[in-house]
Scaffold this motif. Sequence first.
Motif, PDB file in Angstrom:
ATOM      1  N   LEU A 123       0.855  -1.133   0.010  1.00  0.00           N
ATOM      2  CA  LEU A 123       0.042  -0.229  -0.016  1.00  0.00           C
ATOM      3  C   LEU A 123       0.762   1.342  -0.035  1.00  0.00           C
ATOM      4  O   LEU A 123       0.597   2.077  -0.872  1.00  0.00           O
ATOM      5  N   VAL A 124       1.911   1.139   0.898  1.00  0.00           N
ATOM      6  CA  VAL A 124       2.829   2.369   0.995  1.00  0.00           C
ATOM      7  C   VAL A 124       3.477   2.630  -0.388  1.00  0.00           C
ATOM      8  O   VAL A 124       3.489   3.532  -0.994  1.00  0.00           O
ATOM      9  N   ALA A 125       3.973   1.347  -1.108  1.00  0.00           N
ATOM     10  CA  ALA A 125       4.525   1.623  -2.219  1.00  0.00           C
ATOM     11  C   ALA A 125       3.706   2.224  -3.358  1.00  0.00           C
ATOM     12  O   ALA A 125       4.069   3.121  -4.188  1.00  0.00           O
ATOM     13  N   THR A 126       2.616   1.864  -3.425  1.00  0.00           N
ATOM     14  CA  THR A 126       1.515   2.182  -4.477  1.00  0.00           C
ATOM     15  C   THR A 126       1.190   3.665  -4.185  1.00  0.00           C
ATOM     16  O   THR A 126       1.384   4.446  -5.289  1.00  0.00           O
ATOM     17  N   ASP A 127       1.266   4.239  -3.080  1.00  0.00           N
ATOM     18  CA  ASP A 127       0.890   5.336  -2.647  1.00  0.00           C
ATOM     19  C   ASP A 127       2.100   6.445  -3.284  1.00  0.00           C
ATOM     20  O   ASP A 127       1.686   7.340  -3.952  1.00  0.00           O
TER      21      ASP A 127
END
Length: 201
Positions: A123-127
């Motif tokens: 999720l953090v990477a996508t953000d």
Amino acid sequence: MTDITGTGTTLDLGPQTEELARLVAGVTDEQLAGPTPCPEYEVRHLLGHLAGLAVAFLDAGRKDLGVTTDTDPQSALPDLAPGWREGLPKVLAELAEAWRDPAAWTGMTRAGGVDLPGEIAALVATDELVVHGWDLARATGQRYDPDPAALRVCHDFLAASVDDPDRGAIFGPVVTVEPGASLLARAVGLSGRDPEWAPRP
């Protein structure tokens, strides 16, 4: 693995990393010293940050923990390494490939010196990929077409952070957008950026 897309599958980061690679290819040497929506970053620093986070989340996906996953991204102003025009698109592609492995989404990993579950790291990477893609496009005057699935995941991740007491350590205050604004504009506002930001002439 956790379904973060609402479609019964995990997210393929490939379409979003390909869009970022397209933006990187469109940056001119003359733009490297230009401003970005990140006040402390010139374009060169934003590209350096993207390169660093791509390596960090590549290694986080592989569970290859070490210096790249332990380093706080705020510890120093990032800059470009030699060969970045070839190297950054390559590591972005490798990042997407690493997260196609179901094992990347399970168990614990680390990024930015923080231990977290694999699905949260995704999720953090996508953000990071979606929001910094917008930053780069705005800073360099390019069209931006984020992957729709990645954009939805990014928006929902940011929306869930609004009431988090630790949010201020990562994001700026939410910028309110007009009713009916696009999903991208809403995500950008949730990240603490002004969707109308543009470099001054």
